[in-house]
Scaffold this active site. Structure first.
Site, PDB file in Angstrom:
ATOM      1  N   LYS A  14      51.463  45.359  34.760  1.00 54.57           N
ATOM      2  CA  LYS A  14      52.538  44.433  34.355  1.00 54.57           C
ATOM      3  C   LYS A  14      53.780  45.199  33.917  1.00 54.57           C
ATOM      4  CE  LYS A  14      49.945  42.226  35.784  1.00 54.57           C
ATOM      5  NZ  LYS A  14      48.541  42.268  36.232  1.00 54.57           N
ATOM      6  N   GLY A  43      43.423  45.168  51.872  1.00 52.33           N
ATOM      7  CA  GLY A  43      43.011  44.089  50.977  1.00 52.33           C
ATOM      8  C   GLY A  43      44.224  43.372  50.415  1.00 52.33           C
ATOM      9  N   ALA A  44      44.431  42.115  50.869  1.00 51.11           N
ATOM     10  CA  ALA A  44      45.564  41.317  50.364  1.00 51.11           C
ATOM     11  C   ALA A  44      45.088  40.423  49.231  1.00 51.11           C
ATOM     12  CB  ALA A  44      46.168  40.490  51.493  1.00 51.11           C
ATOM     13  N   GLY A  45      44.394  41.025  48.266  1.00 48.79           N
ATOM     14  CA  GLY A  45      43.957  40.273  47.094  1.00 48.79           C
ATOM     15  C   GLY A  45      44.951  40.466  45.967  1.00 48.79           C
ATOM     16  N   SER A  47      42.221  48.176  47.982  1.00 49.94           N
ATOM     17  CA  SER A  47      41.961  47.191  46.919  1.00 49.94           C
ATOM     18  C   SER A  47      41.151  46.055  47.535  1.00 49.94           C
ATOM     19  CB  SER A  47      43.283  46.692  46.343  1.00 49.94           C
ATOM     20  OG  SER A  47      44.186  46.353  47.390  1.00 49.94           O
ATOM     21  N   ALA A  51      40.440  39.655  32.344  1.00 45.83           N
ATOM     22  CA  ALA A  51      40.396  40.136  30.964  1.00 45.83           C
ATOM     23  C   ALA A  51      40.143  38.994  29.986  1.00 45.83           C
ATOM     24  CB  ALA A  51      41.711  40.837  30.630  1.00 45.83           C
ATOM     25  N   HIS A  91      64.565  20.102  27.698  1.00 47.70           N
ATOM     26  CA  HIS A  91      65.498  20.210  28.816  1.00 47.70           C
ATOM     27  C   HIS A  91      66.613  21.182  28.463  1.00 47.70           C
ATOM     28  CE1 HIS A  91      67.914  19.127  32.257  1.00 47.70           C
ATOM     29  NE2 HIS A  91      68.958  19.051  31.450  1.00 47.70           N
TER      30      HIS A  91
HETATM   31  P1  FAD Z   1      36.670  47.164  31.264  1.00 47.42           P
HETATM   32  O1  FAD Z   1      38.010  46.725  30.915  1.00 47.42           O
HETATM   33  O2  FAD Z   1      36.390  47.745  32.572  1.00 47.42           O
HETATM   34  O3  FAD Z   1      36.135  48.039  30.081  1.00 47.42           O
HETATM   35  C1  FAD Z   1      34.916  48.689  30.122  1.00 47.42           C
HETATM   36  C2  FAD Z   1      34.994  49.896  29.208  1.00 47.42           C
HETATM   37  O4  FAD Z   1      33.679  50.403  29.003  1.00 47.42           O
HETATM   38  C3  FAD Z   1      35.797  51.066  29.776  1.00 47.42           C
HETATM   39  O5  FAD Z   1      36.650  51.582  28.784  1.00 47.42           O
HETATM   40  C4  FAD Z   1      34.753  52.103  30.151  1.00 47.42           C
HETATM   41  O6  FAD Z   1      35.213  53.432  30.065  1.00 47.42           O
HETATM   42  C5  FAD Z   1      33.710  51.821  29.092  1.00 47.42           C
HETATM   43  N1  FAD Z   1      32.353  52.236  29.446  1.00 47.42           N
HETATM   44  C6  FAD Z   1      31.658  51.997  30.575  1.00 47.42           C
HETATM   45  N2  FAD Z   1      30.401  52.470  30.461  1.00 47.42           N
HETATM   46  C7  FAD Z   1      30.310  53.026  29.237  1.00 47.42           C
HETATM   47  C8  FAD Z   1      29.262  53.649  28.515  1.00 47.42           C
HETATM   48  N3  FAD Z   1      28.034  53.778  29.037  1.00 47.42           N
HETATM   49  N4  FAD Z   1      29.533  54.098  27.283  1.00 47.42           N
HETATM   50  C9  FAD Z   1      30.764  53.956  26.705  1.00 47.42           C
HETATM   51  N5  FAD Z   1      31.774  53.372  27.342  1.00 47.42           N
HETATM   52  C10 FAD Z   1      31.547  52.892  28.585  1.00 47.42           C
HETATM   53  N6  FAD Z   1      42.767  40.771  34.483  1.00 47.42           N
HETATM   54  C11 FAD Z   1      43.546  39.823  33.945  1.00 47.42           C
HETATM   55  O7  FAD Z   1      43.024  38.890  33.316  1.00 47.42           O
HETATM   56  N7  FAD Z   1      44.912  39.870  34.045  1.00 47.42           N
HETATM   57  C12 FAD Z   1      45.533  40.855  34.725  1.00 47.42           C
HETATM   58  O8  FAD Z   1      46.754  40.873  34.799  1.00 47.42           O
HETATM   59  C13 FAD Z   1      44.740  41.858  35.319  1.00 47.42           C
HETATM   60  N8  FAD Z   1      45.326  42.863  35.990  1.00 47.42           N
HETATM   61  C14 FAD Z   1      44.540  43.837  36.534  1.00 47.42           C
HETATM   62  C15 FAD Z   1      45.159  44.837  37.265  1.00 47.42           C
HETATM   63  C16 FAD Z   1      44.407  45.836  37.854  1.00 47.42           C
HETATM   64  C17 FAD Z   1      45.092  46.923  38.628  1.00 47.42           C
HETATM   65  C18 FAD Z   1      42.987  45.839  37.682  1.00 47.42           C
HETATM   66  C19 FAD Z   1      42.148  46.929  38.268  1.00 47.42           C
HETATM   67  C20 FAD Z   1      42.363  44.844  36.963  1.00 47.42           C
HETATM   68  C21 FAD Z   1      43.132  43.817  36.397  1.00 47.42           C
HETATM   69  N9  FAD Z   1      42.552  42.772  35.701  1.00 47.42           N
HETATM   70  C22 FAD Z   1      43.332  41.788  35.165  1.00 47.42           C
HETATM   71  C23 FAD Z   1      41.096  42.694  35.503  1.00 47.42           C
HETATM   72  C24 FAD Z   1      40.731  43.214  34.106  1.00 47.42           C
HETATM   73  O9  FAD Z   1      41.208  44.527  33.968  1.00 47.42           O
HETATM   74  C25 FAD Z   1      39.225  43.172  33.905  1.00 47.42           C
HETATM   75  O10 FAD Z   1      38.743  41.882  34.195  1.00 47.42           O
HETATM   76  C26 FAD Z   1      38.879  43.527  32.471  1.00 47.42           C
HETATM   77  O11 FAD Z   1      39.350  44.810  32.150  1.00 47.42           O
HETATM   78  C27 FAD Z   1      37.369  43.469  32.248  1.00 47.42           C
HETATM   79  O12 FAD Z   1      37.105  43.794  30.929  1.00 47.42           O
HETATM   80  P2  FAD Z   1      35.704  44.447  30.492  1.00 47.42           P
HETATM   81  O13 FAD Z   1      35.778  44.596  29.027  1.00 47.42           O
HETATM   82  O14 FAD Z   1      34.594  43.667  31.076  1.00 47.42           O
HETATM   83  O15 FAD Z   1      35.643  45.850  31.205  1.00 47.42           O
HETATM   84  P1  NAI Z   2      40.320  40.794  45.328  1.00 44.63           P
HETATM   85  O1  NAI Z   2      38.948  40.257  45.412  1.00 44.63           O
HETATM   86  O2  NAI Z   2      41.360  40.045  44.612  1.00 44.63           O
HETATM   87  O3  NAI Z   2      40.874  41.022  46.799  1.00 44.63           O
HETATM   88  C1  NAI Z   2      40.230  41.847  47.718  1.00 44.63           C
HETATM   89  C2  NAI Z   2      40.753  41.519  49.106  1.00 44.63           C
HETATM   90  O4  NAI Z   2      40.284  42.502  49.993  1.00 44.63           O
HETATM   91  C3  NAI Z   2      40.260  40.164  49.614  1.00 44.63           C
HETATM   92  O5  NAI Z   2      41.331  39.433  50.153  1.00 44.63           O
HETATM   93  C4  NAI Z   2      39.238  40.542  50.661  1.00 44.63           C
HETATM   94  O6  NAI Z   2      39.117  39.606  51.696  1.00 44.63           O
HETATM   95  C5  NAI Z   2      39.798  41.867  51.156  1.00 44.63           C
HETATM   96  N1  NAI Z   2      38.806  42.752  51.754  1.00 44.63           N
HETATM   97  C6  NAI Z   2      37.560  43.006  51.316  1.00 44.63           C
HETATM   98  N2  NAI Z   2      36.954  43.905  52.111  1.00 44.63           N
HETATM   99  C7  NAI Z   2      37.854  44.234  53.074  1.00 44.63           C
HETATM  100  C8  NAI Z   2      37.830  45.123  54.171  1.00 44.63           C
HETATM  101  N3  NAI Z   2      36.760  45.866  54.452  1.00 44.63           N
HETATM  102  N4  NAI Z   2      38.936  45.211  54.954  1.00 44.63           N
HETATM  103  C9  NAI Z   2      40.048  44.482  54.671  1.00 44.63           C
HETATM  104  N5  NAI Z   2      40.121  43.610  53.634  1.00 44.63           N
HETATM  105  C10 NAI Z   2      39.040  43.500  52.850  1.00 44.63           C
HETATM  106  O7  NAI Z   2      40.143  42.269  44.767  1.00 44.63           O
HETATM  107  P2  NAI Z   2      41.202  43.321  44.197  1.00 44.63           P
HETATM  108  O8  NAI Z   2      42.575  42.991  44.642  1.00 44.63           O
HETATM  109  O9  NAI Z   2      40.624  44.638  44.490  1.00 44.63           O
HETATM  110  O10 NAI Z   2      41.122  43.073  42.644  1.00 44.63           O
HETATM  111  C11 NAI Z   2      39.860  43.108  41.995  1.00 44.63           C
HETATM  112  C12 NAI Z   2      39.805  42.120  40.902  1.00 44.63           C
HETATM  113  O11 NAI Z   2      40.545  42.582  39.785  1.00 44.63           O
HETATM  114  C13 NAI Z   2      40.428  40.759  41.202  1.00 44.63           C
HETATM  115  O12 NAI Z   2      39.568  39.932  41.946  1.00 44.63           O
HETATM  116  C14 NAI Z   2      40.652  40.231  39.838  1.00 44.63           C
HETATM  117  O13 NAI Z   2      39.446  39.725  39.342  1.00 44.63           O
HETATM  118  C15 NAI Z   2      41.041  41.476  39.065  1.00 44.63           C
HETATM  119  N6  NAI Z   2      42.498  41.537  38.977  1.00 44.63           N
HETATM  120  C16 NAI Z   2      43.157  40.538  38.336  1.00 44.63           C
HETATM  121  C17 NAI Z   2      44.524  40.540  38.246  1.00 44.63           C
HETATM  122  C18 NAI Z   2      45.208  39.413  37.580  1.00 44.63           C
HETATM  123  O14 NAI Z   2      44.554  38.644  36.902  1.00 44.63           O
HETATM  124  N7  NAI Z   2      46.525  39.259  37.731  1.00 44.63           N
HETATM  125  C19 NAI Z   2      45.333  41.622  38.801  1.00 44.63           C
HETATM  126  C20 NAI Z   2      44.536  42.604  39.506  1.00 44.63           C
HETATM  127  C21 NAI Z   2      43.176  42.556  39.551  1.00 44.63           C
END
Ligand code: FAD
Ligand code: NAI
Length: 478
Positions: free
Chosen positions: A59, A193-195, A282, A333, A457
């Site tokens: 973000k 991956g267009a996710g 992705s 999250a 408004h």
């Molecule tokens: P994590 O956040 O993955 O935390 C797990 C933690 O546990 C990590 O710090 C890891 O190091 C630690 N850990 C693992 N195993 C061990 C162990 N054995 N001992 C000690 N520590 C350990 N979600 C949203 O809602 N909004 C968003 O805008 C958003 N943007 C995202 C953007 C990207 C690029 C990505 C990749 C994800 C995004 N997400 C977003 C998804 C979000 O990050 C996850 O859903 C969220 O972080 C999950 O939280 P969690 O606590 O389950 O796990």
């Molecule tokens: P995603 O599930 O959102 O998208 C993955 C995309 O990749 C899908 O469209 C799928 O059809 C495609 N795909 C899968 N296998 C493929 C292949 N072999 N070849 C081509 N395309 C393929 O997963 P992404 O973008 O990796 O994000 C993971 C997760 O992280 C999200 O689902 C979401 O839960 C979380 N996230 C949330 C955000 C938010 O809340 N704003 C921001 C970023 C991540």
């Protein structure tokens, strides 16, 4: 109780884990949280994927890159002339890192404030205590220790899914980690991956000058999103310059010295070859239970590696709970946080509750996409009779003043009872607007309830009211 004995030990300090630990401590439990994430200086960096390589840094870069794009393309419409506009990517990345560190430090502060004991290292089950009194957990890494817990919350999160034959090296082939830290704008950026990640990170790098090509496996764009909204978003993103190719079958991926070549069959079946300066992969995320010692205590995983839990996050073991990305449900999250709070409350004998029907989704592109509840295609598939109402931001005064009139708000309501079943938005500040819909659905509101509420408004939220009015075909401004 010795200082090595705890009521609750949370393994993982992401949004699921750190929030569970704080809530458990608030409820009077002696609580510890173990997290292994270290920053570049080797210091503890709690906050998990979300804080370090997810929600927060993405973000930050989305905001910075949007400012850059506005300065280059939108300011002139407001009568603001910018000359000598230049990108300082180093500062942009440093700002992002500073924000991440502020969040890491904020969590450490919150642990202190709430008397949560923090261990910096990897937590692993080492055995069960006698008479089901709990578990022994070894901490290894920067901190080495052995502690015991009556209750354990597993919150170990997820990792990026690998594409076989294209290992992440975070230099040329990037997961989310590398995608957030590219040190020079790539001329050509490929995204598989267009996710959610593909679109967010693709947008960041396009805005600062990369030529971005997205290769998606499925023939439909954003299949989980309401079709009308996804169609509108596809049109807008394509107009912005994202080259989105659907229905691609990815073949060989070959690394050169400074580039990556992807061979794929396009939607017509024709063989294609594209070379990129960087490639982001992705394609979803996989649960992480690496090194957790699950086999020592027999914690059950499902066939995809998720920790098996019931509706209340109870695992197969007494006193062991699991939350967040490591269990079923959306990888978000706020879903992880809600589960963390609910579990702490259940340990305390309270009735923690998570409503999976009202978890909002947001994609932070520009315009943003946000939704809650059912899509039109889901309602059709379920045979639910519904009414729909839409309102375009084009007809909203605040959107015009902002200079951002793309998109719409869409309401879906039960045909008989008028209860709101889903709200879908593509447009400015959709991430903020969706909260009203979440509240409405939590309180089982009807579309008429929203239509009768006074909205300020001029505000974007008037588009929400107007879409609710449109369910009854009585929009006032369209
Ligand atoms: P994590 O956040 O993955 O935390 C797990 C933690 O546990 C990590 O710090 C890891 O190091 C630690 N850990 C693992 N195993 C061990 C162990 N054995 N001992 C000690 N520590 C350990 N979600 C949203 O809602 N909004 C968003 O805008 C958003 N943007 C995202 C953007 C990207 C690029 C990505 C990749 C994800 C995004 N997400 C977003 C998804 C979000 O990050 C996850 O859903 C969220 O972080 C999950 O939280 P969690 O606590 O389950 O796990
Ligand atoms: P995603 O599930 O959102 O998208 C993955 C995309 O990749 C899908 O469209 C799928 O059809 C495609 N795909 C899968 N296998 C493929 C292949 N072999 N070849 C081509 N395309 C393929 O997963 P992404 O973008 O990796 O994000 C993971 C997760 O992280 C999200 O689902 C979401 O839960 C979380 N996230 C949330 C955000 C938010 O809340 N704003 C921001 C970023 C991540």
């Amino acid at each position: 109780m010795s200082d090595k004995q705890f009521d609750v030990v949370v393994i993982g300090g992401g949004p699921g884990g750190y929030i569970a630990a704080i809530r458990a401590a608030q409820l009077g439990f002696k609580t510890a949280c173990i997290d292994e994430w270290s920053n570049a200086a080797g210091k503890p960096a709690p906050g998990g994927t979300c804080t370090n390589v997810g929600c927060i840094p993405s973000k930050a870069l989305l905001q910075s890159s949007e400012h850059f794009e506005h300065a280059g393309h939108a300011f002139a419409d407001h009568g603001i002339k910018v000359s000598g506009l230049e990108l300082d990517l180093g500062t942009m990345l440093k700002r992002k890192d500073t924000i991440v560190k502020q969040n890491n430090d904020g969590i450490l502060f919150l642990f202190k404030k709430n008397k949560v004991t923090f261990f910096h290292g990897r937590g692993a089950f080492a055995g069960k205590l006698e008479a089901d009194a709990g578990y022994t957990i070894n901490v290894s890494g920067p901190t080495t220790d052995t502690i015991t817990a009556k209750n354990v919350v597993v919150a170990t999160g997820s990792n990026a899914r690998q594409l076989p034959g294209a290992e992440f090296d975070e230099k040329l082939i990037l997961s989310n980690t590398g995608a957030l830290a590219i040190d020079a704008v790539p001329g050509k950026l490929g995204v598989i991956g267009a996710g959610v990640i593909g679109l967010e990170m693709g947008s960041v790098w396009r805005r600062v000058g990369a030529d971005v090509t997205v290769l998606e496996g499925l023939p439909t764009f954003l299949g989980a999103v309401d079709e009308q909204i996804a169609k509108e978003a596809h049109k807008l993103f394509t107009k912005q310059g994202l080259k989105i190719n659907l229905g691609c079958k990815i073949g060989a991926i070959t690394k050169g010295a400074n580039d990556v070549t992807v061979e794929y069959a396009d939607s017509t079946g024709a063989e294609q070859k594209a070379t990129f300066d960087r490639l982001i992969i992705s394609i979803g995320r996989v649960p992480n239970t690496n090194g957790l010692g699950i086999e020592t205590v027999g914690l059950q995983l499902d066939e995809r590696g998720f920790v098996v839990v019931d509706d209340e996050c109870r695992t197969s073991l007494p006193g062991v709970w699991a939350v967040g990305d490591v269990v079923r449900g959306p990888m978000l999250a706020h879903k992880a946080e809600e589960e963390g709070v609910a579990v702490a409350e259940r340990i305390a004998g309270q009735h923690g509750h998570v409503n999976f029907n009202t978890i909002p989704w947001v994609i932070y592109t520009s315009p943003e996409i946000a939704w809650v509840g059912k899509t039109e295609q889901q309602l059709k598939a379920e045979g639910v009779q519904y009414k729909a109402g839409t309102f375009p931001f084009m007809a909203n005064g605040r959107a015009r003043a902002l200079g951002d009139t793309s998109g719409m708000v869409k309401f879906l309501a039960d045909a008989t009872t008028d209860e709101i079943l889903g709200v879908h938005i593509v447009g400015p500040m959709a991430s903020e607007l969706i909260s009203e819909a979440v509240v409405a659905m939590e309180f089982k509101a009807s579309s008429e309830d929203i239509a009768r509420i006074c909205h300020a408004h001029p505000s974007l939220s008037e588009a929400t009211k107007e879409a609710a009015l449109a369910v009854d075909k009585r929009s006032l401004n369209f």
